[in-house]
Design a protein around this motif. Structure first.
Motif, mmCIF file in Angstrom:
data_model
loop_
_atom_site.group_PDB
_atom_site.id
_atom_site.type_symbol
_atom_site.label_atom_id
_atom_site.label_comp_id
_atom_site.label_asym_id
_atom_site.label_seq_id
_atom_site.Cartn_x
_atom_site.Cartn_y
_atom_site.Cartn_z
ATOM 1 N N PHE A 336 0.730 -1.286 0.113
ATOM 2 C CA PHE A 336 -0.060 0.044 -0.092
ATOM 3 C C PHE A 336 1.009 1.389 -0.154
ATOM 4 C CE2 PHE A 336 -2.304 3.408 2.079
ATOM 5 C CZ PHE A 336 -3.540 3.517 1.362
ATOM 6 N N VAL A 337 2.036 1.186 0.989
ATOM 7 C CA VAL A 337 2.734 2.651 0.955
ATOM 8 C C VAL A 337 3.749 2.862 -0.284
ATOM 9 C CG1 VAL A 337 4.644 1.440 2.179
ATOM 10 C CG2 VAL A 337 3.983 3.768 2.564
ATOM 11 N N VAL A 338 4.095 1.700 -0.965
ATOM 12 C CA VAL A 338 4.814 1.801 -2.169
ATOM 13 C C VAL A 338 3.881 2.550 -3.083
ATOM 14 C CG1 VAL A 338 5.889 0.569 -3.938
ATOM 15 C CG2 VAL A 338 6.388 -0.122 -1.581
ATOM 16 N N VAL A 339 2.463 1.882 -3.268
ATOM 17 C CA VAL A 339 1.715 2.592 -4.265
ATOM 18 C C VAL A 339 1.272 3.822 -4.063
ATOM 19 C CG1 VAL A 339 -0.589 2.258 -5.271
ATOM 20 C CG2 VAL A 339 0.646 0.279 -5.064
ATOM 21 N N VAL A 340 1.186 4.304 -2.710
ATOM 22 C CA VAL A 340 1.120 5.765 -2.201
ATOM 23 C C VAL A 340 2.323 6.589 -2.783
ATOM 24 C CG1 VAL A 340 1.116 7.267 -0.320
ATOM 25 C CG2 VAL A 340 -0.339 5.342 -0.273
ATOM 26 N N TYR A 341 3.408 6.022 -2.704
ATOM 27 C CA TYR A 341 4.688 6.464 -2.996
ATOM 28 C C TYR A 341 4.652 6.820 -4.708
ATOM 29 C CZ TYR A 341 9.588 7.034 -4.390
ATOM 30 O OH TYR A 341 10.755 7.345 -4.912
ATOM 31 N N MET A 342 4.241 6.006 -5.516
ATOM 32 C CA MET A 342 4.163 6.048 -6.889
ATOM 33 C C MET A 342 2.908 7.090 -7.303
ATOM 34 S SD MET A 342 4.299 1.876 -7.544
ATOM 35 C CE MET A 342 4.318 2.048 -9.077
ATOM 36 N N GLU A 351 -8.658 8.476 -4.703
ATOM 37 C CA GLU A 351 -9.629 7.198 -4.825
ATOM 38 C C GLU A 351 -8.541 6.257 -4.170
ATOM 39 O OE1 GLU A 351 -11.602 4.408 -8.192
ATOM 40 O OE2 GLU A 351 -10.500 6.112 -8.822
ATOM 41 N N PHE A 352 -7.310 6.155 -4.413
ATOM 42 C CA PHE A 352 -6.402 4.761 -3.843
ATOM 43 C C PHE A 352 -6.553 4.839 -2.458
ATOM 44 C CE2 PHE A 352 -2.655 2.809 -2.436
ATOM 45 C CZ PHE A 352 -2.843 1.527 -2.835
#
Length: 469
Positions: A336-342, A351-352
């Protein structure tokens, strides 16, 4: 210009070295590293050109290394840099000759083809509704069982220059430097790790591929992995029997224990994907490996900064999504945190972020990072969630009795900010009172338990760090 002249051309050798160098290969038996060869590459390549021109070139012995992957052990050959250059030059010329001749059903070791493209083709055929059954199988020890004499006969159909055949045979029969230090002859199979092995493996099975593609089925081969789709179990079973017979003259056989037939109503795994009547998905095992890989970035590499961990996580996730060509459900807080970083500066972040409550977090650096991101966007409810989860006093959204008053929420966030720096009984007591005033009694009771534990330790440690939780 003949084929041999093209292979040994100095300009071609230079181009081949650039390609070899790009892979930064390990040293061979002469112990000359990639960097050492590169430092003298101009002289080395000229010498190689002269030796090839005068037919004085000799391949050096091969060093073997063994790579473990799960329960499997893969044997990889390490050639010297000069031998890798010659092989790469040969491979490039062979590709030009044979690429137009290969079956469209072959996807490994070819330009503009890959396992990903093969999977897309399989999915397209499944969704067409033409097929109801699938069979997958493996060729047993494919590279190790290739017969060099049979391969030479196949090459001679197209390649008429004896010196080219002899050069290829020399590379294939390079002796092995054994553990005892003695040289061992190579009489069967072709080395994995050789630059020419991939294209030669496709040449070896070219006739076979064209025979199978004429069958009234869908057929794909990726190196030693085969998938067939048809309209009935009997049709596929008969074809598997025929394949076994066709492979005998090649000295090859199928792995019976890896041969599987099933209706497309069920799931079948191939090339790292799971296929069924609805197309392809990432198998659960792949999702678990992804989650484990991302967790390892946090758990086993504490020396890395947060930014470095997030970058590595993004590389892992990007590579995974490129292969599976589809975003699967997030598996854990590290992903989750990696996707937030991206997505940090992209409109998709809002939305995410709505999926945040699906994951628990007890990592302080992750909590700190997410708090900063939510602060940038003014999302106070998510900031509060990060604090509550990290300090283990959160409640499911459905169990919360009421919305917090904005002023009380602001005070709670300020109190959490202080606790995030230093935990004291005084700070906890202040926070407990704020939750009680807000009517969040269950969370206030959790804080009382923390205060009690801190009080029990007060004589030993008056000031408490976050590790005392």
């Amino acid at each position: 210009m003949g084929l041999y002249s093209k292979i040994i051309d100095l300009q071609k050798l230079n181009q081949s070295w650039e390609k070899v160098k790009g892979n930064n290969p390990a040293a061979g038996t002469d112990q000359i590293s990639c960097a050492q060869f590169d430092a003298n590459s101009r002289m080395e390549l000229k010498q190689l050109n002269v030796e090839l021109y005068n037919h004085e070139y000799k391949v050096q012995p091969v060093r073997l290394v063994y790579l473990e992957k799960g329960e499997k052990v893969r044997e990889v050959s390490l050639y010297t840099m000069r031998d890798k250059v010659v092989q790469t030059s040969i491979a490039q010329e062979l590709h030009k000759i044979y690429e137009p001749r290969f079956s469209n059903c072959v996807y490994a070791y070819r330009s503009n083809r890959s396992a990903m493209i093969a999977a897309e083709k399989i999915e397209k055929e499944i969704l067409s509704g033409q097929y109801t059954w699938a069979a997958k199988t493996d060729i047993e020890s494919f590279f190790d069982r290739i017969q060099i004499s049979v391969l030479k006969r196949k090459l001679r159909r197209i390649i008429k220059e004896d010196e080219v055949i002899e050069l290829i045979e020399m590379e294939l029969k390079a002796p092995v430097l054994g553990k005892s230090g003695q040289l061992e002859a190579k009489t069967l199979g072709i080395y994995q790790g050789s630059s020419i092995s991939p294209v030669l493996s496709n040449i070896y099975l070219d006739d076979f591929d064209h025979m199978i593609e004429r069958e009234p089925v869908f057929y794909i081969r990726y190196s030693d992995d085969i998938l067939i789709m048809g309209r009935s179990r009997d049709q596929l079973q008969n074809l598997i029997t025929k394949i076994k017979i066709l492979l005998e003259p090649y000295g090859l056989m199928l792995k019976d224990e890896k041969t599987l037939l099933c209706p497309l109503e069920q799931k079948i795994e191939f090339l790292g994907y799971t296929f069924d009547k609805n197309g392809k998905t990432a198998p659960q095992a792949a999702l678990q490996r992804l989650d484990q890989s991302l967790e390892e970035v946090w758990l086993t590499q504490p020396q890395l900064s947060l930014e470095e961990r997030l970058k590595r996580g993004a590389q892992i996730l990007n590579g995974w999504e490129q292969y599976y060509n589809k975003k699967e459900k997030i598996q854990g807080i590290c992903e989750f945190v990696v996707v937030v970083y991206m997505l940090r500066h992209k409109i998709q972040l809002k939305e995410f972020s709505q999926s945040r409550r699906e994951f628990k977090n007890f990592h302080k650096d992750i909590a700190e990072y997410l708090i900063n991101v939510w602060q940038e966007n003014g999302w106070s409810d998510l900031i509060l969630l990060e604090y509550e989860q990290y300090f283990q006093i959160d409640e499911p959204q459905k169990d919360l009795d009421n919305e917090l008053d904005l002023n009380i929420k602001r005070e709670i966030l300020e109190s959490f900010s202080q606790l995030f720096q230093t935990e004291t009984q005084e700070n906890w007591s202040e926070l407990m009172q704020l939750y009680a005033d807000a009517g969040r009694y269950s969370q206030a009771e959790k804080i009382v338990d923390k205060i009690t534990r801190l009080s029990d330790l007060e004589d030993e440690m008056p000031m408490f760090s976050s590790e005392s939780r």
